[in-house]
Write a protein that holds these residues in place. Sequence first.
Motif, PDB file in Angstrom:
ATOM      1  N   UNK A 173       0.830  -1.209   0.000  1.00  0.00           N
ATOM      2  CA  UNK A 173       0.000   0.000   0.000  1.00  0.00           C
ATOM      3  C   UNK A 173       0.865   1.260   0.000  1.00  0.00           C
ATOM      4  N   UNK A 174       2.067   1.172   0.586  1.00  0.00           N
ATOM      5  CA  UNK A 174       2.980   2.314   0.532  1.00  0.00           C
ATOM      6  C   UNK A 174       3.453   2.541  -0.900  1.00  0.00           C
ATOM      7  N   UNK A 175       3.748   1.452  -1.604  1.00  0.00           N
ATOM      8  CA  UNK A 175       4.133   1.569  -3.016  1.00  0.00           C
ATOM      9  C   UNK A 175       3.015   2.230  -3.811  1.00  0.00           C
ATOM     10  N   UNK A 176       1.777   1.798  -3.558  1.00  0.00           N
ATOM     11  CA  UNK A 176       0.637   2.371  -4.268  1.00  0.00           C
ATOM     12  C   UNK A 176       0.485   3.855  -3.941  1.00  0.00           C
ATOM     13  N   UNK A 177       0.613   4.219  -2.669  1.00  0.00           N
ATOM     14  CA  UNK A 177       0.479   5.621  -2.274  1.00  0.00           C
ATOM     15  C   UNK A 177       1.565   6.473  -2.930  1.00  0.00           C
ATOM     16  N   UNK A 178       2.783   5.963  -2.933  1.00  0.00           N
ATOM     17  CA  UNK A 178       3.903   6.693  -3.538  1.00  0.00           C
ATOM     18  C   UNK A 178       3.695   6.842  -5.042  1.00  0.00           C
ATOM     19  N   UNK A 179       3.380   5.734  -5.707  1.00  0.00           N
ATOM     20  CA  UNK A 179       3.228   5.776  -7.166  1.00  0.00           C
ATOM     21  C   UNK A 179       2.069   6.657  -7.603  1.00  0.00           C
ATOM     22  N   UNK A 180       0.936   6.560  -6.886  1.00  0.00           N
ATOM     23  CA  UNK A 180      -0.211   7.385  -7.277  1.00  0.00           C
ATOM     24  C   UNK A 180       0.100   8.874  -7.094  1.00  0.00           C
ATOM     25  N   UNK A 181       0.879   9.191  -6.064  1.00  0.00           N
ATOM     26  CA  UNK A 181       1.240  10.592  -5.835  1.00  0.00           C
ATOM     27  C   UNK A 181       2.205  11.087  -6.908  1.00  0.00           C
ATOM     28  N   UNK A 182       3.221  10.294  -7.213  1.00  0.00           N
ATOM     29  CA  UNK A 182       4.187  10.671  -8.258  1.00  0.00           C
ATOM     30  C   UNK A 182       3.467  10.858  -9.596  1.00  0.00           C
ATOM     31  N   UNK A 183       2.539   9.951  -9.885  1.00  0.00           N
ATOM     32  CA  UNK A 183       1.793  10.050 -11.143  1.00  0.00           C
ATOM     33  C   UNK A 183       0.938  11.317 -11.178  1.00  0.00           C
ATOM     34  N   UNK A 188       0.543  16.939 -13.627  1.00  0.00           N
ATOM     35  CA  UNK A 188       0.334  18.363 -13.417  1.00  0.00           C
ATOM     36  C   UNK A 188      -0.613  18.727 -12.297  1.00  0.00           C
ATOM     37  N   UNK A 189      -0.979  17.747 -11.455  1.00  0.00           N
ATOM     38  CA  UNK A 189      -1.896  18.029 -10.342  1.00  0.00           C
ATOM     39  C   UNK A 189      -1.155  18.817  -9.271  1.00  0.00           C
ATOM     40  N   UNK A 190      -1.731  19.917  -8.810  1.00  0.00           N
ATOM     41  CA  UNK A 190      -1.072  20.800  -7.837  1.00  0.00           C
ATOM     42  C   UNK A 190      -1.540  20.559  -6.401  1.00  0.00           C
ATOM     43  N   UNK A 191      -2.735  20.030  -6.229  1.00  0.00           N
ATOM     44  CA  UNK A 191      -3.280  19.780  -4.891  1.00  0.00           C
ATOM     45  C   UNK A 191      -3.560  18.297  -4.773  1.00  0.00           C
ATOM     46  N   UNK A 192      -2.899  17.636  -3.826  1.00  0.00           N
ATOM     47  CA  UNK A 192      -2.952  16.171  -3.734  1.00  0.00           C
ATOM     48  C   UNK A 192      -3.234  15.779  -2.289  1.00  0.00           C
ATOM     49  N   UNK A 193      -4.194  14.882  -2.104  1.00  0.00           N
ATOM     50  CA  UNK A 193      -4.538  14.398  -0.763  1.00  0.00           C
ATOM     51  C   UNK A 193      -4.235  12.905  -0.676  1.00  0.00           C
ATOM     52  N   UNK A 194      -3.526  12.534   0.396  1.00  0.00           N
ATOM     53  CA  UNK A 194      -3.155  11.146   0.643  1.00  0.00           C
ATOM     54  C   UNK A 194      -3.733  10.757   1.998  1.00  0.00           C
ATOM     55  N   UNK A 341      -5.796  10.718  -3.791  1.00  0.00           N
ATOM     56  CA  UNK A 341      -5.221   9.912  -4.867  1.00  0.00           C
ATOM     57  C   UNK A 341      -5.066   8.466  -4.414  1.00  0.00           C
ATOM     58  N   UNK A 342      -5.041   8.268  -3.091  1.00  0.00           N
ATOM     59  CA  UNK A 342      -4.960   6.911  -2.549  1.00  0.00           C
ATOM     60  C   UNK A 342      -5.458   6.936  -1.117  1.00  0.00           C
ATOM     61  N   UNK A 343      -6.186   5.878  -0.731  1.00  0.00           N
ATOM     62  CA  UNK A 343      -6.700   5.752   0.636  1.00  0.00           C
ATOM     63  C   UNK A 343      -6.375   4.363   1.163  1.00  0.00           C
ATOM     64  N   UNK A 344      -5.806   4.316   2.344  1.00  0.00           N
ATOM     65  CA  UNK A 344      -5.568   3.042   3.026  1.00  0.00           C
ATOM     66  C   UNK A 344      -6.133   3.187   4.430  1.00  0.00           C
ATOM     67  N   UNK A 345      -7.225   2.478   4.692  1.00  0.00           N
ATOM     68  CA  UNK A 345      -7.997   2.699   5.913  1.00  0.00           C
ATOM     69  C   UNK A 345      -7.519   1.827   7.067  1.00  0.00           C
ATOM     70  N   UNK A 346      -7.960   2.188   8.272  1.00  0.00           N
ATOM     71  CA  UNK A 346      -7.676   1.393   9.461  1.00  0.00           C
ATOM     72  C   UNK A 346      -8.239  -0.018   9.297  1.00  0.00           C
ATOM     73  N   UNK A 347      -9.467  -0.112   8.796  1.00  0.00           N
ATOM     74  CA  UNK A 347     -10.099  -1.421   8.605  1.00  0.00           C
ATOM     75  C   UNK A 347      -9.264  -2.294   7.681  1.00  0.00           C
TER      76      UNK A 347
END
Length: 782
Positions: A173-183, A188-194, A341-347
């Motif tokens: 999930x860390x790989x996914x969070x990193x890759x989705x943010x880099x992408x 050209x996205x300026x505002x990104x929520x993780x 861009x990516x969500x990884x929940x407690x559940x």
Amino acid sequence: MVNKKELSERDIENIFITPAIINAGWDLHKQIRQNVTLTPGPVIVRGEMSARNKKKKKFADYVLSWSPGTRIAVIESKDNNCTVSHGIQQALGYAEILGVPSAFSSNGDAFASHNKVPKAGEDIELEFPLENFPSPVELWERYKKLHNIKDKDEDLILQPYYSDGSNKEPRYYQVEAINRTIEAVANGQKRILLVMATGTGKTYTTFQIIWRLWKAKAVKRILFLVDRNILADQTLVNDFKPFGSVMTKIKNRKIDPSYEIHLGLYQALTGPDEFDKIYKSVSADFFDLIIIDECHRGSAAEDSSWREILDYFSNAVQIGLTATPKETEYASNITYFGEPVYTYSLKQGIQDGFLAPYKVVRIDIDKDIDGWIPPKGMVDDLGQEIQNRTFNQADFDRNLILNQRTKLVANRVMKLLNATNPYSKTIIFCENIDHAERMRKAIVNAAGKLATDNPKYVMRITGDSVEGKAELDNFIDPESKFPVIATTSDLMTTGVDAKTCKLIVLDKTINSMTIFKQIIGRGTRIDEENNKFFFTIMDFKKATLHFKDPDFDGEPVVIYNPGPDDDPVPPDPEDQDDDPDDKDDNTGQTGSKKIVVSGVPATIISERIEYLGDDGQLITESYKDFSRKQVQQEFTSLDDFLMKWNDANKKQVIIDLLEEHGVVLENLADLVGKEFGDFDLICHVAFGQPPLTRKERANNVKKRDYFTKYGEQAKAVLHGLLEMYADKGVTSIENAKVLKLKPFSDIGTPMEIIKNIFGGKENYENAVHELEDELFKKDITA
């Protein structure tokens, strides 16, 4: 001629699948990984017992990568008794969490394929011969299409992760969070929520995002914004350490342009006066990237300064990090940053097994449930008359202080700790600083010798306590024994990485879902090294009712729609939940002093213990009940179990199988009795059969004429094995190494016993198996 039907799954991989992949142009050492563990499986907790459910472990047979860190396909292998497409659904599950478009299955005859991004007129699923497996280029193009990666951005997307040379690598999930943010940055996205749950490694993920962007020269100067000193200091010396000399913490009212990575506190960058706004000492285009840690806190009125900083550096890429997106009718992080861009929940983290599950001990106190009406004319401890009205749970420790209630809570906390481990790290969340201090005193008195032996056994760690804050590092350090218990109000709600925390006590009214999630997050880290696999929540104020709210771990929904003149994230209304100070007088009216009463008794009227179920809901279930369900999932009946137990050459196979379900027989022995063997524990708990002790079973064998067919030395060995079973259980006699121990060593070496007395290994193993058959003869009736 090889008969595929007789080959194992591993044989099918080695002989057919792996060569087919290599022949398609894949590099065995750089692009093909086999037997990849994606998740360890969830921890099951019942009572004080816990075990991993390894049956729910996610384990990919093959993961194919275009380059290190860029995974683009998964393959599930099966033996040849299965169809070609038998594993495709399993592969699709792995492809989904890895964010890859290509999933394959094979039984050694051919490949089955699922393609999320088929070309026009092309089927989504199809089968093809082994020799037609797609090339790396073809699957990389699919991946680029799925994630909208342009050719010009490939260098940025493929920038390597930081590696210190160890085998540590990001979780899936860390790989996914990193890759989705880099992408998102590449697009050209300026505002990104993780959005990532507490304990899932947001800071490590952030470091890798910054590292890759910085190394690829997509950004040069970076600001990492936090709201607490400890967060900046922890980051500086831990996750961000590889940045070395190019990194600094902003201090002395100065932004030093000679550094590239800047860690800053909101408070250090701005303030109410123009003189305080040091962020304006550099140009508006100075920073290329700004990371806002715990961005949900930024919308609170006292923390609204983050907006003016972001507004000033509006041309920079801005990434918000949070475990709990702020969504109220007054505020919305999503409105400002956009959809995550990516969500990884407690559940999800708990179901995967990366986060610790919790059990909840709900405790009701009579005065909280029934309320309290002071007798007419009653005075408080200062001799002032108390208003004749009903005081309820919302009043206690805010308007009204019942000292006996505080003492009752402290005693109940210590009762739990003494029954488990009095040195388990514990955080007690109180209504305010005054309550935290009174709770500290009450814990000292309840702890007795534990507190007198070390004055730091319990500490108040609040914003106003220099001594307490000085002990915060020791509290969160697994190597430091003291403090054991921290009483607090708000200071430890977020950003405190107390990974060994095993008990969270809620004696605080919590109306805010965001605050509740943050508090629960203090216990969600697993620390295997220190035997921390779950944590307990002791709730005195009904705060855990938030678990029943569908919004607790659901998708955030935007319910704030700003007008054209509104701030992107306006301040929240004042919430008493977050207010550390009360303004009560001795009449109990708002704006007054607190009423303190010492002589009113308080009693616990009910307790209920609940556990996290498979569906993420809290349930009431014992470890016995859980084990019975798991055994019955594997064995349809008592006869089915008996047949498979007796057919198993080694009973350890059955025991290992149950452990994969989370059934640890040592745990059952603690509940049923340590004198019972594994066989009887299973039959008793799962099928309701009366158990026999190991000694009773051994004695039953001795009464039979079973040994007469053996010579004297063989009899001696088997008698010794029988005694060892009676003492230690069936697995102790299944390993031939036991023959190195007394009394067997008096008879001969293991080799001499096996070869000379039993006539070889096969005969010895048959004799042990026959002994087990005698032990487990049908004393049990279905």
